[in-house]
Scaffold this active site. Structure first.
Site, short mmCIF file in Angstrom:
data_model
loop_
_atom_site.label_atom_id
_atom_site.label_comp_id
_atom_site.label_asym_id
_atom_site.label_seq_id
_atom_site.Cartn_x
_atom_site.Cartn_y
_atom_site.Cartn_z
N ALA A 185 -8.18 10.35 -11.76
CA ALA A 185 -8.60 11.75 -11.61
C ALA A 185 -9.76 12.07 -12.57
O ALA A 185 -10.71 12.74 -12.19
CB ALA A 185 -7.41 12.69 -11.88
N CYS B 81 -8.79 4.65 -3.72
CA CYS B 81 -7.95 5.24 -4.76
C CYS B 81 -8.22 6.70 -5.09
O CYS B 81 -7.29 7.50 -5.16
CB CYS B 81 -8.09 4.43 -6.04
SG CYS B 81 -7.27 2.84 -5.89
N ASN C 108 0.80 -1.22 0.00
CA ASN C 108 0.00 0.00 0.00
C ASN C 108 0.84 1.27 0.00
O ASN C 108 1.97 1.30 0.49
CB ASN C 108 -1.03 0.00 1.13
CG ASN C 108 -0.48 -0.57 2.40
OD1 ASN C 108 0.51 -1.28 2.39
ND2 ASN C 108 -1.10 -0.23 3.51
C1 UDX Z 1 -3.10 -0.46 -2.21
C2 UDX Z 1 -3.53 0.90 -2.62
O1 UDX Z 1 -4.83 1.13 -2.16
C3 UDX Z 1 -3.49 1.07 -4.10
O2 UDX Z 1 -3.74 2.36 -4.50
C4 UDX Z 1 -2.15 0.75 -4.55
O3 UDX Z 1 -2.16 0.83 -5.94
C5 UDX Z 1 -1.72 -0.60 -4.06
O4 UDX Z 1 -1.85 -0.70 -2.68
P1 UDX Z 1 -4.63 -2.51 -1.92
O5 UDX Z 1 -4.18 -3.82 -2.44
O6 UDX Z 1 -6.07 -2.19 -1.97
O7 UDX Z 1 -3.97 -1.39 -2.77
O8 UDX Z 1 -4.03 -2.26 -0.47
P2 UDX Z 1 -4.11 -3.18 0.80
O9 UDX Z 1 -5.37 -3.97 0.74
O10 UDX Z 1 -3.81 -2.30 1.97
O11 UDX Z 1 -2.92 -4.21 0.58
C6 UDX Z 1 -1.58 -3.96 0.73
C7 UDX Z 1 -0.93 -5.19 1.36
O12 UDX Z 1 0.48 -5.02 1.39
C8 UDX Z 1 -1.37 -5.45 2.81
O13 UDX Z 1 -1.90 -6.74 2.92
C9 UDX Z 1 -0.08 -5.28 3.62
O14 UDX Z 1 0.00 -6.16 4.72
C10 UDX Z 1 0.99 -5.59 2.57
N1 UDX Z 1 2.29 -5.03 2.89
C11 UDX Z 1 2.42 -3.71 3.20
C12 UDX Z 1 3.41 -5.85 2.86
O15 UDX Z 1 3.30 -7.06 2.60
N2 UDX Z 1 4.63 -5.30 3.12
C13 UDX Z 1 4.79 -4.00 3.46
O16 UDX Z 1 5.91 -3.56 3.72
C14 UDX Z 1 3.64 -3.16 3.50
C1 UDX Z 2 -11.53 2.92 -9.18
C2 UDX Z 2 -11.33 2.89 -10.70
O1 UDX Z 2 -12.61 2.71 -11.34
C3 UDX Z 2 -10.39 1.78 -11.09
O2 UDX Z 2 -10.12 1.81 -12.49
C4 UDX Z 2 -9.09 1.94 -10.31
O3 UDX Z 2 -8.20 0.86 -10.61
C5 UDX Z 2 -9.35 2.00 -8.82
O4 UDX Z 2 -10.27 3.03 -8.53
P1 UDX Z 2 -12.99 1.55 -7.44
O5 UDX Z 2 -12.57 2.58 -6.44
O6 UDX Z 2 -12.88 0.12 -7.06
O7 UDX Z 2 -12.19 1.73 -8.80
O8 UDX Z 2 -14.54 1.80 -7.78
P2 UDX Z 2 -15.37 2.69 -8.81
O9 UDX Z 2 -16.37 1.82 -9.46
O10 UDX Z 2 -14.52 3.48 -9.70
O11 UDX Z 2 -16.19 3.65 -7.84
C6 UDX Z 2 -15.55 4.61 -7.02
C7 UDX Z 2 -16.56 5.43 -6.27
O12 UDX Z 2 -17.29 6.26 -7.15
C8 UDX Z 2 -17.61 4.61 -5.52
O13 UDX Z 2 -17.83 5.19 -4.25
C9 UDX Z 2 -18.84 4.72 -6.39
O14 UDX Z 2 -20.03 4.58 -5.67
C10 UDX Z 2 -18.68 6.13 -6.94
N1 UDX Z 2 -19.37 6.34 -8.22
C11 UDX Z 2 -19.00 5.68 -9.33
C12 UDX Z 2 -20.39 7.30 -8.29
O15 UDX Z 2 -20.74 7.94 -7.29
N2 UDX Z 2 -20.99 7.52 -9.50
C13 UDX Z 2 -20.65 6.87 -10.64
O16 UDX Z 2 -21.24 7.14 -11.69
C14 UDX Z 2 -19.62 5.91 -10.55
#
Ligand code: UDX
Ligand code: UDX
Length: 463
Positions: A221, A272, A87
């Site tokens: 974005a 994200c 993360n």
């Molecule tokens: C996160 C971010 O949200 C995303 O934007 C980014 O692109 C990738 O990292 P996500 O997989 O959703 O994505 O995060 P999270 O569910 O927190 O997983 C990260 C994992 O990495 C955790 O399980 C944590 O324990 C692990 N980790 C973290 C390690 O194994 N080593 C470390 O030093 C730090």
């Molecule tokens: C997002 C991006 O879509 C994905 O490509 C990237 O890799 C990670 O971030 P995610 O955060 O999993 O994915 O969900 P997404 O479906 O994009 O929704 C994000 C938030 O926007 C949610 O809270 C959703 O409810 C909200 N949303 C989405 C709206 O309020 N209106 C919409 O029309 C679409």
């Protein structure tokens, strides 16, 4: 056979790697994490994340060519390709606090790779990172002087939670960025070959490293910007008797604009969008572009406004006080089909209502455990109730905060009869049939449409 390692068994690593394993039976995929409980959960009947279709794929590949482990050092030594998906939260301290990405886990991981490597490797950035992070990675990895060479690639993840399996099986595009050197190009080719096993070649884009890193931030974005744009207009609709769904449809029918991602609601959440935009803002400032930074910052400001506006509207509509009133929040997850509550607008609304001393009940089919965790100390003031009928019993109001499809199937007549009157329903996702609910007796407050109310409420004077 290629030995593929993924460091970080979170949402990103945990949902992408099993799919790679299922399409690349010749390769061996190991996912490691420092979190022992998480690694154990991935190998149990109860996966640590809820993602439709994922458990089936994990079941099919686990023990065949997919493995989970906490022995990070050993697996680094064995790997040919290392995906890093640890993360990268927003920094909470020091320079850039509140905006810049905290890269400490990244750097630690890079050093760990270096210390445990006895052969040259490809290191793939899977986490979203500030543009030019790969440069620092390369410097650290290639600082060894022991003859090993590391190629750093950027391969950002575009999957959305709730549809991760579908997105990964059939992506719009896969993006791979690398150096223009001979070795960089060879590394790109190697990664392309992995994805080409199930993804049409013309959907695999290759770019330079910086374009790839930046594209991920920009894609998020742009997506968030669309939501903030439609949410901004929803506020205007509520004042003018225009209907946001009709406006979104009319606008989105123009193919140049497109109809996706125009659902007005209580705001965007998820791990994200906010983080990546703030990161983009910080980068723009860092590179001396304050006007560009302010432009993107407004997307986040508008989202905060929408969340706050929703909660404030609840209070004003309910005769300017919710103190001591039972309010049932339907949904805690940041969107449907996930148990993820990170940055969930539902929790923001919850916090705002708690500050008004409301008596909050949260219901959600999958996300209550995470909600309880994320709310921290506040959780002790909240009732968590799995059954929406029980949650809404004796409540003054219901707020729909996550668009779980099951919430549109509930018996609202029964719910209405069990509530305190006048009964209020705030639909933060425009999920329900508002006219029907109004006819049942509810006072209905949608997003971006005038309320349907049996009362004259001071909060809704049309000007
Ligand atoms: C996160 C971010 O949200 C995303 O934007 C980014 O692109 C990738 O990292 P996500 O997989 O959703 O994505 O995060 P999270 O569910 O927190 O997983 C990260 C994992 O990495 C955790 O399980 C944590 O324990 C692990 N980790 C973290 C390690 O194994 N080593 C470390 O030093 C730090
Ligand atoms: C997002 C991006 O879509 C994905 O490509 C990237 O890799 C990670 O971030 P995610 O955060 O999993 O994915 O969900 P997404 O479906 O994009 O929704 C994000 C938030 O926007 C949610 O809270 C959703 O409810 C909200 N949303 C989405 C709206 O309020 N209106 C919409 O029309 C679409």
């Amino acid at each position: 056979m290629t030995n593929i390692l993924c460091i970080g068994a979170g949402y990103v690593g945990g949902s992408t790697m099993p799919i790679i394993a299922s399409h690349c039976p010749e390769d061996r995929i190991v996912i490691v994490d420092i979190n022992e409980a998480r690694i154990a959960a991935w190998q149990s009947d109860q996966l640590p994340i809820y993602e439709p279709g994922l458990d089936e794929i994990v079941r099919q590949t686990l023990g065949k060519n997919l493995f989970f482990s906490t022995d990070i050092n050993r697996h680094i030594a064995e790997a040919d390709i290392i995906f890093v998906s640890v993360n990268t939260p927003t920094k909470t301290f020091g320079q850039g606090a509140g905006r810049a990405a905290d890269l400490q886990y990244w750097e630690k991981t890079a050093r760990q790779i270096l210390e445990n490597s006895t052969s040259s490797k490809i290191v793939v950035e899977k986490s979203t990172l500030p543009v030019r992070t790969a440069e620092a990675m390369e410097r650290i990895l290639n600082s060894n002087g022991n003859g090993l060479h590391f190629d750093v690639l950027s391969n950002p993840e575009f999957l959305a939670e709730g549809t991760a399996v579908r997105d990964m099986q059939n992506p719009d595009r896969v993006l791979i960025g690398g150096r223009e050197t001979e070795s960089g190009q060879k590394a790109i080719k190697r990664l392309v070959e992995i994805y080409a096993q199930w993804i049409p070649r013309d959907r695999i884009l290759t770019t330079n490293l910086w374009s790839s890193e930046l594209s991920k931030l920009v894609a998020n974005a742009f997506l968030a910007q669309r939501i903030s744009s439609i949410n901004a207009i929803s506020a205007l609709c509520e004042r003018t008797e225009a209907d946001i769904n009709e406006v979104a449809n009319a606008v989105g029918r123009d193919e140049r604009i497109g109809r996706h991602f125009l659902r007005a609601g209580v705001g965007f959440g998820g791990s994200c969008f906010r983080k990546d935009i703030l990161n983009l803002v910080y980068l723009c400032e860092h590179y001396g572009l304050p006007e560009v930074a302010r432009y993107w910052e407004q997307v986040v400001t508008m989202n905060e406004y929408q969340e706050a506006r929703f909660a404030a509207n609840m209070v004003t509509s309910m005769f300017n006080t919710v103190a001591g009133k039972r309010i049932a929040l339907f949904g805690a997850a940041f969107k449907a089909n996930t148990n993820d509550t990170r940055e969930s607008p539902a929790l923001e609304v919850c916090r705002a209502l708690l500050a008004e001393q409301a008596d909050i009940v949260i219901t959600d089919p999958h996300a209550m455990e995470n909600a309880c965790y994320d709310l921290g100390e506040l959780a002790s003031r909240i009732t968590f109730e799995p059954d929406p009928y029980v949650a809404s019993k004796n409540a003054h109001a219901i707020a729909i905060l996550t668009e779980w499809p099951q919430y549109s199937q509930l018996g609202y007549e029964r719910i209405y009869n069990s509530m305190v009157k006048p009964a209020f329903l705030f639909d933060g996702r425009n999920l329900l049939e508002h006219k029907k609910l109004y006819e049942m007796g509810f006072n209905v407050y949608p997003i971006g449409k005038p309320p349907l109310t049996h009362l004259v409420t001071p909060g809704f004077k049309h000007s």
